[in-house]
Design an enzyme around this catalytic site. Sequence first.
Site, short mmCIF file in Angstrom:
data_model
loop_
_atom_site.label_atom_id
_atom_site.label_comp_id
_atom_site.label_asym_id
_atom_site.label_seq_id
_atom_site.Cartn_x
_atom_site.Cartn_y
_atom_site.Cartn_z
N GLU B 70 72.71 -35.87 18.90
CA GLU B 70 73.78 -36.18 18.04
C GLU B 70 73.74 -37.05 16.76
O GLU B 70 74.29 -36.77 15.76
CB GLU B 70 74.68 -36.80 19.05
CG GLU B 70 75.19 -36.01 20.09
CD GLU B 70 74.42 -35.96 21.36
OE1 GLU B 70 73.34 -36.49 21.41
OE2 GLU B 70 74.79 -35.30 22.46
N PHE B 132 81.23 -41.24 35.43
CA PHE B 132 80.20 -41.12 34.93
C PHE B 132 80.29 -40.62 33.50
O PHE B 132 81.36 -39.82 33.02
CB PHE B 132 79.86 -39.65 35.66
CG PHE B 132 78.84 -39.00 35.37
CD1 PHE B 132 77.42 -39.41 35.30
CD2 PHE B 132 78.78 -37.79 34.44
CE1 PHE B 132 76.22 -38.88 34.81
CE2 PHE B 132 77.53 -36.98 34.17
CZ PHE B 132 76.45 -37.60 34.37
N GLN B 133 79.25 -41.01 32.53
CA GLN B 133 79.55 -40.80 31.08
C GLN B 133 80.62 -41.35 30.50
O GLN B 133 81.01 -40.85 29.39
CB GLN B 133 79.32 -39.45 30.94
CG GLN B 133 77.87 -38.87 31.42
CD GLN B 133 77.27 -37.53 30.74
OE1 GLN B 133 78.12 -36.65 30.46
NE2 GLN B 133 76.21 -37.37 30.47
N LYS B 182 89.23 -35.44 28.64
CA LYS B 182 89.06 -33.75 29.09
C LYS B 182 90.38 -33.05 29.41
O LYS B 182 90.56 -32.02 29.28
CB LYS B 182 88.01 -33.79 30.22
CG LYS B 182 87.57 -32.45 30.49
CD LYS B 182 86.45 -32.55 31.23
CE LYS B 182 85.95 -31.29 31.59
NZ LYS B 182 84.65 -30.96 32.55
N MET B 496 56.99 -49.07 3.31
CA MET B 496 57.69 -50.30 2.33
C MET B 496 57.56 -51.49 3.26
O MET B 496 57.39 -52.53 2.53
CB MET B 496 59.30 -49.83 2.31
CG MET B 496 60.04 -50.76 1.44
SD MET B 496 59.73 -50.91 -0.03
CE MET B 496 60.64 -49.82 -0.85
C1 LIG Z 1 65.99 -46.82 11.72
C2 LIG Z 1 65.10 -47.79 10.85
N1 LIG Z 1 64.30 -48.62 11.36
C3 LIG Z 1 63.69 -49.36 10.44
C4 LIG Z 1 63.68 -49.42 9.30
C5 LIG Z 1 62.92 -50.44 8.30
N2 LIG Z 1 62.22 -49.66 7.57
C6 LIG Z 1 62.50 -49.84 5.95
S1 LIG Z 1 61.34 -49.02 5.22
C7 LIG Z 1 60.41 -48.73 6.60
C8 LIG Z 1 58.96 -47.96 6.60
C9 LIG Z 1 59.22 -46.49 6.11
O1 LIG Z 1 57.89 -45.94 6.36
P1 LIG Z 1 57.79 -44.40 6.02
O2 LIG Z 1 58.82 -43.73 6.57
O3 LIG Z 1 56.44 -43.98 6.32
O4 LIG Z 1 58.17 -44.25 4.46
P2 LIG Z 1 57.24 -45.18 2.97
O5 LIG Z 1 57.76 -46.36 2.95
O6 LIG Z 1 55.80 -45.12 3.47
O7 LIG Z 1 57.56 -44.15 2.03
C10 LIG Z 1 60.83 -49.25 7.45
C11 LIG Z 1 60.17 -49.45 9.09
C12 LIG Z 1 64.90 -48.78 8.57
N3 LIG Z 1 65.09 -48.83 7.44
N4 LIG Z 1 65.48 -47.80 9.48
#
Ligand SMILES: Cc1ncc(C[n+]2csc(CCOP(=O)(O)OP(=O)(O)O)c2C)c(N)n1
Lengths: 196, 581
Positions: B70, B132-133, B182, B496
Amino acid sequence: MQKQEFTITVYTEDQIGLLNRIAIIFSRRKVSIDSINSSPSEIKGIYRFTIVIHETEEMVIKICRQIEKQVDVLKTYYNTSDEIVWQELALYKVPTDEVAEKVQVERLLRENGARAVVIRKDYTVFETTGHREETDALIKVLEPYGLIEFVRSARIAIIKNSNGFHEKLKEFEQLAPGPELVENEYLNKRNEVFDY
Amino acid sequence: MQTFDTVKAGSLEQVSLKTESISGSEAVLDAFLHEGVTTIFGYPGGAIMPIYDALYDYQDKLEHILVRHEQGAIHAAQGFARTSGKTGVVFATSGPGATNLVTGLADAMIDSTPLVCITGQVFAHLLGTDAFQETDIINITTPITKWNYQITDATEIPTVLAKAFFIACSGRPGPVLIDISKNAQLQKFDYKGYQKCEFIRSYRPKPFVRQEYVEQAADLINKAKKPLVVFGQGVILGKAEKEFQDFIEKAGLPAAWTIMGLSALPSGHPLNVGMLGMHGNYAPNVLTNECDVLIAVGMRFDDRVTGRLDKYAKQAKIIHLDIDPAEIDKNVKTTVSVWGDCKETLPLLIQLLNHNQHPEWLQTFKALEQKEIDACIQNELHPTGEQMTMGEVIDVLNELTEGKAVIVTDVGQHQMVACRYAQFNQSKSNITSGGLGTMGFALPAAIGAKFGAPNQTVIAIMGDGGVQMTIQELGTIMQSQVDVKLLILNNQFLGMVRQWQELFHGKRYSFVDIESPDFVQVAKGYGIPGQRVTARENLKEALKAMLEYKGAYLLEVMVGKENNVFPMVEAGTSVSEIRLK
Ligand SMILES: Cc1ncc(C[n+]2csc(CCOP(=O)(O)OP(=O)(O)O)c2C)c(N)n1
């Protein structure tokens, strides 16, 4: 800006879940609500929330705008305590024999503007209405006599400088909003509202 | 279904309304048809089965895309809404189906994306019994929806759905969730037809525009020596791209964008001075603290844009144009605020502006830009080292797409690089999760984006981390045969986060070393062709192959493991302290 007491008045549609929507606006900003009351207003089908908080005016303005942004909210006002007439109701339960033996009940009630609501063999319930200091005063008096239970209601308030909501509602019922409506109440008074 | 019998009686035309008994589920679908819905993203389940059952008879009119989760449905609907400018629609069942929408709702809320999500709910008599659900999805989603409502009686469906669509797409748009028990879906009732909603007593989508504030704003702009415009998605949501361009051109105003505003103004426009904020361009960030009048249009001074607020544009008079009164003075106090839809306020403002140019002031942007080119842009786009950079991939992509593609980005370094360097010549072509920063957004959002803009090339740019968050949506691509290009920029790290660990945590790389499957093989398993590129000399051909392929295609490009995105405004510093290295 200094924190002070503000009373927020919100006019809303009758909508389930709206109390939660409004409460969340405070909780996510870590603003604690001193008291909250919801009741019907002078207009059928329109509800009125009275919310008391201790905050800076700047924060109160931001919160009011967030509240007013909710779909089912018609209008939000905020006032300092000198701009409103307000009351709180308090109930006190004390052992009947204690008060009867040791206190001159009549004097106590007269001096505190209280009245007895229930008198039973085992306990008596008193009631006062007023500002916080007034309702607090009676706690002090009754405590030595074994105050069993105490409860105070949320604040309810009437805005001194208000003609009720009827006129405003008429504007809301029109499709084209008037200039006063969507609110720029603060903008007109911005120099009063913001310290430059 | 509703039928109108028109009976001629003398000169009077009489319309008599026959009501018909239909089910709540049919009423939902009839509402969709009246609202111009064409595409639904969803996933069935017990509590929404009556609606799915009704949908079986509507397949020729309503296209339903079966996703794999979803969260994929709601991000796809977001992508659809963002490229099409229409309201995205989602179906999910109760309980786990509904809770899987939460991330997308929060994302759509903060990025002002119009959505109507319909969730099934248990029978009304079971509400509150931990059936349920059963999940209290209304209370869960209250802070992350513009409006939500639970229907337990079918007769409410037509009016509530009309309200839902009106609220979702008017004013500052946002997500609306309607939870339907429902029994209400099954219930037959006398249907009197559907009437669109255009007015709700307690809801004012557009604030009243006050001419006196427009005049004050025009006056400030006319007197400004060093004006700077900062614009956001409000320009796109207000469909005011043309008005916006006229506005900056008439008064010669340099304009910088937030990533949500990106693509509202063509990248090559002479007054486009680049990106604001944490990984934005050097000049607009530094000059924010030198301009004399800052004109914010449809943006909300997010902290990723402003850096330290107490050091943000303190010297400037601030004009804020916004449709949402709650945004005015929320983060930055304004000198003049023009409340209203910028589609209406910009023309009023333009009338009062003097023709103007600020050549010297514009030159200061150019000079600082040169500094940025020398310090980082040159190395990023034309690296001399062996390893490929994300920037050079985007640069080649620009050459091949001529800025006409829809670019959907995930979250991380590649997002910042893509937003910094991708060229955009068409509005609504930059789709990203700006406010919430949701990893896993791009893959499903790209699917929706293609349905919203079927004639455009849609490219999802993702990190090796983010793509694995919603990788199951490859199945949706396979089944719906949607033509999206999947570009993975693989740096073998959660890039990042690794960059922050390098810069601010003494290179302690705590759990950012992420292993990936063979993406090309995974795609192949879903019937999606692709390839991996490891050497620069193959890059252009590979990108070309991806773009020319008819149908979905996955391209993985191996880029430098420890490349960083610069410039950068460190968290907690001022925008003028932006560092180039
Ligand atoms: C759902 C979620 N979990 C954690 C983060 C924290 N976060 C921000 S950037 C990042 C790293 C992203 O890595 P990647 O997808 O390999 O992209 P890159 O930065 O290497 O281009 C993370 C873990 C987030 N933004 N969203």
